[in-house]
Design an enzyme around this catalytic site. Structure first.
Site, short mmCIF file in Angstrom:
data_model
loop_
_atom_site.label_atom_id
_atom_site.label_comp_id
_atom_site.label_asym_id
_atom_site.label_seq_id
_atom_site.Cartn_x
_atom_site.Cartn_y
_atom_site.Cartn_z
N SER A 55 32.12 42.26 41.71
CA SER A 55 31.20 42.10 42.99
C SER A 55 29.84 42.25 42.88
CB SER A 55 31.80 43.28 43.75
OG SER A 55 31.58 43.14 45.14
N HIS B 157 33.30 36.67 43.69
CA HIS B 157 34.05 36.51 45.02
C HIS B 157 33.17 36.41 45.96
CE1 HIS B 157 33.77 40.59 46.42
NE2 HIS B 157 33.89 41.12 45.04
#
Length: 160
Positions: A32, A55
């Site tokens: 992340s 992501h």
């Protein structure tokens, strides 16, 4: 690593703006917002078993259209501070083939280096050695600047 997008990106910007040599070492996971933090430095390392997950930005597990703007900021930052292109990073981020119930890509060790996300594989020894070389190079650069400044100052005194 991971966490709040805005605070994490702000922290990555602060790290990237430091005037001292900086190095990062991914041990374990850098997922992340941990990805921008890992690449915000002058040189980045990852251990062979370390992972990085890219992501899309999401809230409560869902991709929200509003977050595309934030996602673009992250893509721009990461591609601007590493060797991976914006488009390649985006394609890894939106990959639907790796994880059956989510979007994104997990890169392990050398894969992160091959993609250009991280500079090289290595551990604490390599990260500290790189940092020491960078500090020594910075000291030599400062010493050379100081010598030049003293020479310029001396020559200006002689002219007066």
């Amino acid at each position: 690593m991971g966490g709040d997008v805005s605070c994490g990106l702000a922290l990555a910007e602060m790290i990237a703006s430091l005037s001292k040599p900086t190095v990062s070492l991914v041990i374990g996971d850098s997922h992340s917002i941990g990805v921008p933090l890992a690449v915000a430095v002058d040189h980045s390392f990852i251990v062979p078993t370390g992972t990085m997950m890219v992501h899309p930005v999401r809230m409560t597990g869902m991709v929200i259209d509003y977050f595309e703007m934030i996602q673009d900021r992250i893509l721009s930052f990461v591609s601007g501070h590493s060797q991976i292109s914006y488009e390649r990073l985006r394609s890894l981020m939106l990959n639907t083939e790796m994880m059956t119930k989510d979007l994104g890509t997990v890169l392990v060790g050398g894969e992160a280096v091959q993609e250009g996300l991280i500079d090289e594989c290595g551990g604490i020894r390599e990260a500290l050695a790189w940092l020491n070389r960078a500090i020594d190079g910075k000291k030599q650069e400062i010493d050379a600047h100081d010598r030049m400044t003293k020479t310029d100052f001396s020559e200006n005194l002689k002219r007066k």
